[in-house]
Write a protein that holds these residues in place. Structure first.
Motif, mmCIF file in Angstrom:
data_model
loop_
_atom_site.group_PDB
_atom_site.id
_atom_site.type_symbol
_atom_site.label_atom_id
_atom_site.label_comp_id
_atom_site.label_asym_id
_atom_site.label_seq_id
_atom_site.Cartn_x
_atom_site.Cartn_y
_atom_site.Cartn_z
ATOM 1 N N GLN A 51 62.792 83.005 59.688
ATOM 2 C CA GLN A 51 61.455 82.398 59.672
ATOM 3 C C GLN A 51 61.387 81.104 60.477
ATOM 4 N N CYS A 91 54.274 84.769 51.218
ATOM 5 C CA CYS A 91 55.323 84.481 52.194
ATOM 6 C C CYS A 91 54.865 83.300 53.047
ATOM 7 N N LEU A 92 55.761 82.351 53.299
ATOM 8 C CA LEU A 92 55.393 81.196 54.127
ATOM 9 C C LEU A 92 55.043 81.614 55.552
ATOM 10 N N HIS A 133 63.251 89.740 49.124
ATOM 11 C CA HIS A 133 62.219 89.403 50.117
ATOM 12 C C HIS A 133 62.857 88.664 51.306
ATOM 13 N N GLU A 134 63.730 87.687 51.011
ATOM 14 C CA GLU A 134 64.373 86.924 52.090
ATOM 15 C C GLU A 134 65.363 87.793 52.863
ATOM 16 N N HIS A 137 63.622 89.602 55.479
ATOM 17 C CA HIS A 137 63.386 88.787 56.683
ATOM 18 C C HIS A 137 64.566 88.895 57.647
HETATM 19 NI NI NI Z 1 58.758 85.446 53.316
#
Ligand code: NI
Length: 178
Positions: A51, A91-92, A133-134, A137
């Protein structure tokens, strides 16, 4: 520590697959510290290196109420998963959207810590969901990939519009600092 810029969907760099970390050296420890700083500043509970446009298998999380239990995972692997359930995720990199996603609510994870030593952790609930979730990514996957095409397109168009408005509002490029 440095607050890093978080890439936003549909930035194609979010689709990069992260490479394993060979050694947890000073550069990786710096990345972990910067990820934590960026995550706390953005009020997130997890953040993956992908990210912030660093494509190595590193993620951080802190699901504690007091925001005083930082966790770092280098080269994380899920050893076991059970109890699939639905939880609302945000999510950021997809700011302003929360949607239901099905995932295991109990996972056993193995990783290297900030000190380079291997550890195993049994995670439940929000932490279990956050780690998965991470880890997505790091594979170039986003939670919107679990949604219908229709929902995903709606989210993408809204974010693209916001991103266009932001650049039209003219954040003027700054001259390099000498
Ligand atoms: Ni995320």
């Amino acid at each position: 520590m440095t607050r890093l810029t978080i890439l936003e969907y549909p930035d194609p760099r979010l689709r990069t697959k992260a490479a394993p970390v060979a050694t947890v050296d000073a550069g990786i420890r710096q990345l972990i510290d910067d990820l934590l700083e960026t995550m706390y500043a953005s009020k997130g509970v997890g953040l993956a290196a992908t990210q912030v446009d660093r494509h190595v298998r590193v993620l951080v999380a802190d699901v504690s109420e007091e925001k005083n239990q930082p966790l770092a995972f280098v080269n994380p692997e899920v050893l076991a998963r059970e109890d699939v359930g639905t939880m609302q995720e945000g999510c950021l990199s997809v700011p302003g959207f929360w949607e239901d996603v099905d995932r295991a609510h109990k996972v056993r994870v193995r990783a290297l810590g900030r000190d380079g030593k291997p550890f195993e952790l049994d995670a439940e609930g929000l932490l279990a969901v956050c780690i998965q979730h991470e880890m997505d990514h790091l594979e170039g996957k986003l939670f919107v990939d679990y949604l219908s095409e229709l929902k995903r397109t709606r989210i993408r168009k809204k974010l693209e519009k916001e991103q266009r408005q932001r650049s039209a509002d003219g954040v003027r490029p700054r001259a390099p600092a000498l």
